[in-house]
Design an enzyme around this catalytic site. Structure first.
Site, mmCIF file in Angstrom:
data_model
loop_
_atom_site.group_PDB
_atom_site.id
_atom_site.type_symbol
_atom_site.label_atom_id
_atom_site.label_comp_id
_atom_site.label_asym_id
_atom_site.label_seq_id
_atom_site.Cartn_x
_atom_site.Cartn_y
_atom_site.Cartn_z
ATOM 1 N N GLU A 19 0.820 -1.213 0.000
ATOM 2 C CA GLU A 19 0.000 0.000 0.000
ATOM 3 C C GLU A 19 0.854 1.263 0.000
ATOM 4 O OE1 GLU A 19 -2.652 1.555 -0.275
ATOM 5 O OE2 GLU A 19 -4.402 0.268 0.070
ATOM 6 N N ASN A 152 -10.277 5.325 2.060
ATOM 7 C CA ASN A 152 -9.356 5.117 0.944
ATOM 8 C C ASN A 152 -9.457 6.279 -0.045
ATOM 9 O OD1 ASN A 152 -7.435 2.970 0.545
ATOM 10 N ND2 ASN A 152 -9.117 1.540 0.894
ATOM 11 N N ASP A 202 -9.920 1.592 -4.136
ATOM 12 C CA ASP A 202 -8.836 1.571 -3.151
ATOM 13 C C ASP A 202 -8.011 2.856 -3.323
ATOM 14 O OD1 ASP A 202 -6.822 0.688 -1.304
ATOM 15 O OD2 ASP A 202 -7.260 -1.381 -1.812
#
Length: 296
Positions: A19, A152, A202
């Site tokens: 991430e 997100n 995301d």
């Protein structure tokens, strides 16, 4: 290795939940996290060097560059800490939410005034326990709103008059008017509604033309959206779980993509050797330099 559509694997890092990729122009390197394994990583394309810092905490949830060279801001569970990449020294900046909540920090982004806009999320992925916050350079925390399941897609337009935000488990991306001088958000409006197909927006970034690039978790693709929310371009990936994107490279024209192995079956993992890897593709458009946390 490179696929026919130009996507290539640059670091086979086998991240459980890769991430928050960020390009550091000062060092010409990419930093990112493996949230589930509490790892901070750095890749220097010119040399091929891949560095890993392992932490003992449960999660590393968010990442920001600092204006002071050689240091980063990390989301460690529900606290924000500065971390010196050279010495390993850590210092707590603030506690965003109380210790003991079944939440963690997740996606965030800095504005040009040195603030961090960051969300929290429910560790069970189902309850509206999370919130969205503005954290000032002095560590003061300002709650913006709550009732968030998984925060997100925190990204800012080039002129910083718009902030984008998704709740992945509510299948929606919103946009807010942003007064960057005052550090305030206007009313929210829907930017993209995924509820019909239940796609999971995301991590995201915005390019120099003001278009939003969004990784679709469990959707195997990255989508470029025009400022009006219409689909401009779709990148199909050889992995199911892209997690976040950023622009990097000497000309900021390479799109880096973090990915995840989480939730994949053994059969899927065998079929997706790049799952959990750091991917890249040259997309023919430039991104924006990453804004940094802190005061000059």
């Amino acid at each position: 290795m490179q696929t026919s559509d130009g996507v290539r694997c640059v670091v086979p890092s086998s991240d459980v939940l890769g991430e928050t990729p960020l390009w550091c122009e000062q060092t010409q390197s990419l930093l990112w996290l493996d949230i589930e394994q509490a790892r901070l990583q750095r890749f220097h394309p010119a040399s091929g060097r891949h560095d890993v810092w392992q932490f003992d905490e449960r999660y590393l949830g968010t990442l920001a560059l600092l204006r002071r060279p050689g240091r980063v801001l990390l989301g460690v569970d529900l606290a924000l800490e500065t971390f010196d990449l050279g010495t390993g020294a850590r210092e707590t900046l603030c506690q965003v939410e109380p210790v003991g909540m079944d939440n963690r920090l997740n996606d965030g982004r800095c504005d040009s005034r040195g603030r961090l806009w960051v969300g929290t999320m429910d560790n069970q992925l189902s309850r509206g326990n999370g919130g969205f916050y503005r954290v000032d350079p002095d560590g003061r925390v300002h709650r913006q709103f709550g009732d968030v399941v998984v925060s997100n897609t925190v990204a800012l337009s080039p002129s910083e008059d718009t902030l984008y935000f998704s709740d992945t488990r509510r299948y929606t991306t919103w946009r807010f008017g942003l007064d960057v001088g005052a550090g305030t958000l206007g009313p929210r409006e829907v930017f993209v509604d995924y509820s019909a197909q239940r796609d999971r927006p995301d991590g995201a970034c915005v390019d120099s033309q003001g278009y939003v690039w969004n990784a679709i978790f469990a959707g195997g693709r990255v989508v470029r959206y025009a400022p009006d929310g219409t689909v401009d371009r779709v990148l199909t990936l050889p992995v199911s779980n892209p997690t976040c994107v950023c622009f990097g490279g000497p000309d900021l024209r390479t799109l880096f993509i973090t990915t995840a192995r989480r939730f994949l079956t053994r059969a899927q993992l065998r079929a997706e050797p790049w799952a959990g890897a750091l991917l890249a593709i040259d997309v023919g458009v430039a991104g924006l330099a990453e804004r940094r946390f802190g005061l000059d």
